[in-house]
Design a protein around this motif. Sequence first.
Motif, PDB file in Angstrom:
ATOM      1  N   PRO A 135      32.645  14.477 -11.867  1.00 36.13           N
ATOM      2  CA  PRO A 135      32.442  15.667 -11.043  1.00 36.13           C
ATOM      3  C   PRO A 135      31.514  16.670 -11.722  1.00 36.13           C
ATOM      4  O   PRO A 135      31.579  16.862 -12.931  1.00 36.13           O
ATOM      5  N   LYS A 136      30.633  17.273 -10.953  1.00 35.63           N
ATOM      6  CA  LYS A 136      29.561  18.173 -11.366  1.00 35.63           C
ATOM      7  C   LYS A 136      28.290  17.428 -11.765  1.00 35.63           C
ATOM      8  O   LYS A 136      27.232  18.037 -11.872  1.00 35.63           O
ATOM      9  N   ASP A 137      28.392  16.100 -11.976  1.00 35.84           N
ATOM     10  CA  ASP A 137      27.212  15.335 -12.376  1.00 35.84           C
ATOM     11  C   ASP A 137      26.396  14.914 -11.162  1.00 35.84           C
ATOM     12  O   ASP A 137      26.895  14.842 -10.035  1.00 35.84           O
ATOM     13  N   HIS A 138      25.127  14.578 -11.428  1.00 39.71           N
ATOM     14  CA  HIS A 138      24.168  14.298 -10.365  1.00 39.71           C
ATOM     15  C   HIS A 138      23.287  13.133 -10.810  1.00 39.71           C
ATOM     16  O   HIS A 138      22.851  13.087 -11.954  1.00 39.71           O
ATOM     17  N   PHE A 139      23.063  12.175  -9.901  1.00 38.40           N
ATOM     18  CA  PHE A 139      22.092  11.125 -10.204  1.00 38.40           C
ATOM     19  C   PHE A 139      20.972  11.161  -9.169  1.00 38.40           C
ATOM     20  O   PHE A 139      21.149  11.637  -8.045  1.00 38.40           O
ATOM     21  N   TYR A 140      19.811  10.663  -9.578  1.00 39.53           N
ATOM     22  CA  TYR A 140      18.609  10.781  -8.747  1.00 39.53           C
ATOM     23  C   TYR A 140      17.892   9.439  -8.688  1.00 39.53           C
ATOM     24  O   TYR A 140      17.674   8.791  -9.711  1.00 39.53           O
ATOM     25  N   VAL A 141      17.538   9.019  -7.474  1.00 38.58           N
ATOM     26  CA  VAL A 141      16.759   7.799  -7.268  1.00 38.58           C
ATOM     27  C   VAL A 141      15.435   8.187  -6.628  1.00 38.58           C
ATOM     28  O   VAL A 141      15.400   8.629  -5.476  1.00 38.58           O
ATOM     29  N   PRO A 142      14.318   8.052  -7.354  1.00 34.43           N
ATOM     30  CA  PRO A 142      13.014   8.406  -6.770  1.00 34.43           C
ATOM     31  C   PRO A 142      12.637   7.484  -5.623  1.00 34.43           C
ATOM     32  O   PRO A 142      13.240   6.417  -5.421  1.00 34.43           O
ATOM     33  N   THR A 143      11.624   7.869  -4.876  1.00 33.95           N
ATOM     34  CA  THR A 143      11.150   7.045  -3.771  1.00 33.95           C
ATOM     35  C   THR A 143      10.680   5.686  -4.276  1.00 33.95           C
ATOM     36  O   THR A 143      10.116   5.555  -5.364  1.00 33.95           O
ATOM     37  N   MET A 144      10.949   4.653  -3.474  1.00 28.81           N
ATOM     38  CA  MET A 144      10.527   3.287  -3.752  1.00 28.81           C
ATOM     39  C   MET A 144      11.053   2.761  -5.084  1.00 28.81           C
ATOM     40  O   MET A 144      10.425   1.946  -5.744  1.00 28.81           O
ATOM     41  N   ASN A 145      12.219   3.244  -5.514  1.00 31.31           N
ATOM     42  CA  ASN A 145      12.884   2.753  -6.717  1.00 31.31           C
ATOM     43  C   ASN A 145      14.211   2.119  -6.335  1.00 31.31           C
ATOM     44  O   ASN A 145      14.815   2.470  -5.316  1.00 31.31           O
TER      45      ASN A 145
ATOM     46  N   ARG B  42      14.778  -0.312  -2.163  1.00 31.42           N
ATOM     47  CA  ARG B  42      13.626   0.594  -2.168  1.00 31.42           C
ATOM     48  C   ARG B  42      13.505   1.306  -0.821  1.00 31.42           C
ATOM     49  O   ARG B  42      13.194   0.681   0.190  1.00 31.42           O
ATOM     50  N   PHE B  43      13.751   2.603  -0.814  1.00 28.18           N
ATOM     51  CA  PHE B  43      13.597   3.421   0.371  1.00 28.18           C
ATOM     52  C   PHE B  43      12.372   4.322   0.210  1.00 28.18           C
ATOM     53  O   PHE B  43      11.938   4.613  -0.904  1.00 28.18           O
ATOM     54  N   PHE B  44      11.855   4.789   1.335  1.00 26.24           N
ATOM     55  CA  PHE B  44      10.781   5.769   1.313  1.00 26.24           C
ATOM     56  C   PHE B  44      11.346   7.187   1.206  1.00 26.24           C
ATOM     57  O   PHE B  44      10.685   8.155   1.545  1.00 26.24           O
ATOM     58  N   THR B  45      12.574   7.266   0.784  1.00 26.83           N
ATOM     59  CA  THR B  45      13.226   8.558   0.588  1.00 26.83           C
ATOM     60  C   THR B  45      13.681   8.680  -0.862  1.00 26.83           C
ATOM     61  O   THR B  45      13.974   7.686  -1.517  1.00 26.83           O
ATOM     62  N   GLU B  46      13.707   9.918  -1.353  1.00 31.70           N
ATOM     63  CA  GLU B  46      14.326  10.163  -2.650  1.00 31.70           C
ATOM     64  C   GLU B  46      15.789  10.507  -2.399  1.00 31.70           C
ATOM     65  O   GLU B  46      16.113  11.216  -1.453  1.00 31.70           O
ATOM     66  N   ILE B  47      16.668   9.986  -3.242  1.00 37.65           N
ATOM     67  CA  ILE B  47      18.106  10.105  -3.008  1.00 37.65           C
ATOM     68  C   ILE B  47      18.761  10.851  -4.158  1.00 37.65           C
ATOM     69  O   ILE B  47      18.548  10.533  -5.327  1.00 37.65           O
ATOM     70  N   HIS B  48      19.545  11.870  -3.806  1.00 32.93           N
ATOM     71  CA  HIS B  48      20.327  12.645  -4.771  1.00 32.93           C
ATOM     72  C   HIS B  48      21.800  12.368  -4.522  1.00 32.93           C
ATOM     73  O   HIS B  48      22.283  12.471  -3.385  1.00 32.93           O
TER      74      HIS B  48
ATOM     75  N   LEU C 197       0.829  -1.204   0.000  1.00 32.44           N
ATOM     76  CA  LEU C 197       0.000   0.000   0.000  1.00 32.44           C
ATOM     77  C   LEU C 197       0.862   1.252   0.000  1.00 32.44           C
ATOM     78  O   LEU C 197       0.633   2.186  -0.779  1.00 32.44           O
ATOM     79  N   ILE C 198       1.893   1.264   0.851  1.00 31.70           N
ATOM     80  CA  ILE C 198       2.802   2.407   0.908  1.00 31.70           C
ATOM     81  C   ILE C 198       3.584   2.530  -0.392  1.00 31.70           C
ATOM     82  O   ILE C 198       3.820   3.628  -0.901  1.00 31.70           O
ATOM     83  N   TYR C 199       3.978   1.377  -0.952  1.00 29.78           N
ATOM     84  CA  TYR C 199       4.678   1.385  -2.246  1.00 29.78           C
ATOM     85  C   TYR C 199       3.829   2.058  -3.314  1.00 29.78           C
ATOM     86  O   TYR C 199       4.312   2.862  -4.100  1.00 29.78           O
ATOM     87  N   PHE C 200       2.530   1.743  -3.315  1.00 27.56           N
ATOM     88  CA  PHE C 200       1.624   2.317  -4.313  1.00 27.56           C
ATOM     89  C   PHE C 200       1.545   3.835  -4.172  1.00 27.56           C
ATOM     90  O   PHE C 200       1.575   4.572  -5.157  1.00 27.56           O
ATOM     91  N   PHE C 201       1.464   4.330  -2.931  1.00 31.18           N
ATOM     92  CA  PHE C 201       1.295   5.772  -2.712  1.00 31.18           C
ATOM     93  C   PHE C 201       2.600   6.546  -2.845  1.00 31.18           C
ATOM     94  O   PHE C 201       2.600   7.712  -3.245  1.00 31.18           O
TER      95      PHE C 201
END
Length: 208
Positions: free
Chosen positions: A146-156, A117-123, A20-24
């Motif tokens: 260097p200068k580059d950035h990666f992003y992991v959305p929540t529950m990914n 899978r975290f409930f946080t978004e990670i930069h 349920l939390i994963y869905f939201f």
Amino acid sequence: MISLIILGFLIFWATFAYCLIYFFFYHHKFGRNFFVFDELRMQEIAKDVESESGHDKVFQKVTSLLAQDHPKHVCLDEPWMPNIISESAKISMVHASLTEFVALVAFPAPSHIYIPRFFTEIHGYVLKGECSFVGERSLKKLTCSPKDHFYVPTMNTAGVHVKEQCYMLVYGRGTSVFLPIYLMFSVFKTLDIPTVIKSEINYVKSVM
């Protein structure tokens, strides 16, 4: 028999709650107004330290710039601890709260990280070196310098591979479940209970 029924009942409802939390929360984007730190400012700091030579000076400048922006929320002398989700990575928790964490991560040797899978978004911001990043739904490798950035959305999920030395600034924000999820993942992956306990004690100290 009764204990097995109770255990099955708990597993069922825990799985249901997780789904349920994963869905939201899947791919949920948190607003900046609810948090102390800002991911755009983090990227500016990562660019500012590119000219520094040596990872010690880079980390020192990063923490000093963060302390200038948020003097009450930055720990300058946090010890380096093993990062359980990687074989050789070390992590220093610059800030930790129930909704955010800021960490310096060092890869002194080739390594690979699986981000669960975290409930946080990670930069993630590369300060020195280079890494390869692959997101959950991508078959393409993103090479981050260097200068580059990666992003992991929540529950990914995501994978990060380091061929040589690499040093990063990592920022996560979201709900308050980062600590127990990290704890469970660490215990089941390595069974290194003493290191896990030390890591969690440092995290709790940062929160307090």
